[in-house]
Write an enzyme that holds these catalytic residues in place. Structure first.
Site, PDB file in Angstrom:
ATOM      1  N   GLN A 109       1.717   6.309   1.996  1.00  0.00           N
ATOM      2  CA  GLN A 109       1.126   7.551   2.460  1.00  0.00           C
ATOM      3  C   GLN A 109       1.034   8.601   1.346  1.00  0.00           C
ATOM      4  O   GLN A 109       1.652   8.471   0.292  1.00  0.00           O
ATOM      5  CB  GLN A 109       1.944   8.120   3.616  1.00  0.00           C
ATOM      6  CG  GLN A 109       1.854   7.283   4.877  1.00  0.00           C
ATOM      7  CD  GLN A 109       2.505   7.962   6.058  1.00  0.00           C
ATOM      8  OE1 GLN A 109       3.602   7.604   6.469  1.00  0.00           O
ATOM      9  NE2 GLN A 109       1.821   8.948   6.622  1.00  0.00           N
ATOM     10  N   HIS A 110       0.246   9.636   1.632  1.00  0.00           N
ATOM     11  CA  HIS A 110       0.201  10.894   0.877  1.00  0.00           C
ATOM     12  C   HIS A 110      -0.553  10.842  -0.437  1.00  0.00           C
ATOM     13  O   HIS A 110      -0.881  11.895  -0.994  1.00  0.00           O
ATOM     14  CB  HIS A 110       1.615  11.436   0.585  1.00  0.00           C
ATOM     15  CG  HIS A 110       2.532  11.452   1.747  1.00  0.00           C
ATOM     16  ND1 HIS A 110       2.199  12.005   2.957  1.00  0.00           N
ATOM     17  CD2 HIS A 110       3.794  10.992   1.876  1.00  0.00           C
ATOM     18  CE1 HIS A 110       3.221  11.888   3.787  1.00  0.00           C
ATOM     19  NE2 HIS A 110       4.195  11.276   3.158  1.00  0.00           N
ATOM     20  N   ASP A 143       1.921   3.472   6.029  1.00  0.00           N
ATOM     21  CA  ASP A 143       2.906   2.390   6.087  1.00  0.00           C
ATOM     22  C   ASP A 143       3.936   2.574   7.194  1.00  0.00           C
ATOM     23  O   ASP A 143       4.310   1.613   7.877  1.00  0.00           O
ATOM     24  CB  ASP A 143       3.587   2.185   4.730  1.00  0.00           C
ATOM     25  CG  ASP A 143       4.135   3.453   4.109  1.00  0.00           C
ATOM     26  OD1 ASP A 143       4.124   4.526   4.753  1.00  0.00           O
ATOM     27  OD2 ASP A 143       4.586   3.381   2.951  1.00  0.00           O
TER      28      ASP A 143
END
Length: 502
Positions: A72-73, A232
């Site tokens: 992520q991110h 995830d």
């Protein structure tokens, strides 16, 4: 009709692909390819790894649908033609720590600023969150920021590439789970806060359309249906079949404590990130940057492998005869201390032995995760079952000490690739088109119990703030002095990685 589906896990360290039976979820074949190290990566390297992993898994020729779960991110910036503007900044790149603080200040500063962000998007910005990376880009590389016409995340970009870039930058899509980690999409309202994106980047940019849990954005050029994909953590929760009352504690390179909830959260302290899940519900989550690599570091110091480290840790008594390890070895995300360092307290002749250091490492790592569990409870999350997962949970010492530190029995899953498995389950859901995901059973568990040891938590609590700051941020992941950190998950939940005990 094809009777197989594929799931992808594009983590920080590697790309994994599983191919499973559409109806039963049985594993048919799998493949894997490495990612380059570092906290910034050219997304084309992810695509090359995905192609290699798919080939190793036998390809998609007999597959009905594929979905991608990913770290992520990560900030993927695209120009108007869809070309990548610069290497993607990953979740574990902390060069945007100053930007995070500035963004909080701009919405009121201190408690007021944190509360404003939590109310707006469910999450208080820290260096891992995408919106802070956009601010860093605007300030550090203004020419590249100006070129940025669209912003997306790793799974968004890979899903788009599977569809051969259909629709240009307007054709990029995402899902609730991953969008909720950007800092400019609200799980509570289901809408973007483009004003916050503009505040960070300096101008508006195209953002991915947010798809429903089983909506397909299209097909590959070969006709394989593509799922919406997700981050995830949401993919792992989908693989585990988590429901209300279930809490997952993941010990990968990072540590994650997450729960499934029927309502959004907005923690003004910033400890709990109010994310969304991949089923239409919510996924309150606490993430620490230091988990299984704490065990790696302890093993390196002692010159032992993970099996011997586990044996040593179980040889020492609870509390490690007074030795306490505060494990901020790569800075820390929760609490938000990106340039903190680790510390060992209470060293005496009586505990200056390998067993006590091994035990202190395990207990220190688990205490950080126990703090995360407490934070979820403080947000009103009910805890009926704790599932321990991630590569670090393979340690027998972790399994036996965790119930004592967490104060609750734990169930340990032996499942291998939960993120890829969750993505495959989503792909099957796309094919089925049913109201709920298919009833696969992917993650059997084994229960562990131990008498609670509250004194371990109490002593750790007295010392968790007694750490030094790295000079000039040296050694923190993503710092300009050390851009090549090989830190991992998104995130996060990467239980099957072969590169770590977690």
């Amino acid at each position: 009709m094809a009777t197989l589906v594929a799931g992808v896990d594009s983590s920080t360290q590697a790309c994994k692909v599983v191919v499973r039976d559409l109806r039963t979820g049985a594993l048919v074949r799998e493949g894997r390819a490495p990612h380059p190290p570092g906290t910034e990566v050219d997304p084309e390297r992810w695509w090359a790894a995905l192609e290699a992993a798919l080939a190793a898994a036998g390809g998609l020729g007999d597959v009905a649908a594929v979905a991608v779960g990913a770290q992520q991110h990560g900030m993927v910036a695209l120009d108007g033609d869809g070309s990548v503007v610069r290497p993607a900044l990953l979740w574990n790149d902390t060069r945007s720590a100053g930007a995070a603080a500035a963004l909080v200040d701009e919405l009121g500063g201190g408690a007021a600023g944190r509360a404003a962000w939590a109310a707006a998007v469910g999450t208080v910005p820290v260096a891992s969150i995408t919106v802070t990376k956009l601010r860093w880009l605007a300030e550090a590389e203004p020419a590249l920021a100006e070129r940025t016409a669209a912003v997306c995340l790793p799974h968004d970009w890979l899903t788009w590439r599977l569809r051969a870039g259909a629709g240009g930058i307007e054709g990029v899509t995402t899902d609730r789970g991953d969008a909720s980690g950007t800092g400019y999409w609200s799980p509570a309202t289901g809408a973007y806060r483009e004003d916050l994106l503009e505040r960070a980047l300096g101008h508006r940019a195209v953002v991915p359309a947010v798809l429903g849990p089983r909506a397909s954005p299209g097909r590959t050029p070969e006709g394989v249906a593509v799922g919406p994909g997700t981050g995830d953590n949401a993919a792992a929760a989908l693989a585990l079949g988590l429901g209300p009352g279930d809490v997952a504690v993941s010990i990968g390179t990072s540590g994650v404590v997450l729960a499934v909830s029927g309502r959004p959260t907005a923690d003004p302290s910033g400890a709990v990130a109010g994310f969304a899940d991949a089923t239409g519900r919510f996924l309150p989550l606490v993430c620490t940057m230091n988990a299984a690599r704490v065990l790696d570091a302890a093993g390196t110091l002692l010159g032992v492998d993970h099996e011997e480290l586990s044996r040593l840790a179980l040889e020492a008594p609870p509390g490690a005869d007074g030795l306490v390890l505060v494990p901020y070895l790569e800075g820390e995300r929760t609490p938000d201390r990106p340039f903190a360092t680790g510390a060992v307290h209470g060293l005496r002749l009586a505990n200056a032995r390998p067993a006590c250091l091994a035990r202190a490492a395990v207990e220190g790592m688990l205490c950080g995760l126990a703090d995360g569990l407490d934070a979820l409870v403080a947000e009103g999350i009910e805890v009926e079952r704790v599932v321990l997962l991630g590569g670090g949970s393979r340690s027998e010492a972790v399994r036996r000490i965790a119930p004592a530190v967490l104060g609750r029995p734990v169930e340990v899953t032996e499942a291998g690739e939960l993120v890829a498995d969750g993505a495959a389950r989503q792909a099957a859901w796309v094919v089925d088109g049913t109201d709920e995901p298919p009833p696969w059973s992917l993650a059997p568990t084994r229960r562990y119990e131990a008498p609670p040891a509250p004194f371990v938590r109490a002593r750790y609590g007295e010392l968790r703030d007694a750490t030094a700051t790295a000079p000039d941020g040296a050694g923190a992941p993503g710092n300009a002095a050390q851009p090549g950190s090989a830190a991992q998950p998104g995130s996060v939940v990467q239980p099957g990685s072969g590169e770590r005990p977690g």
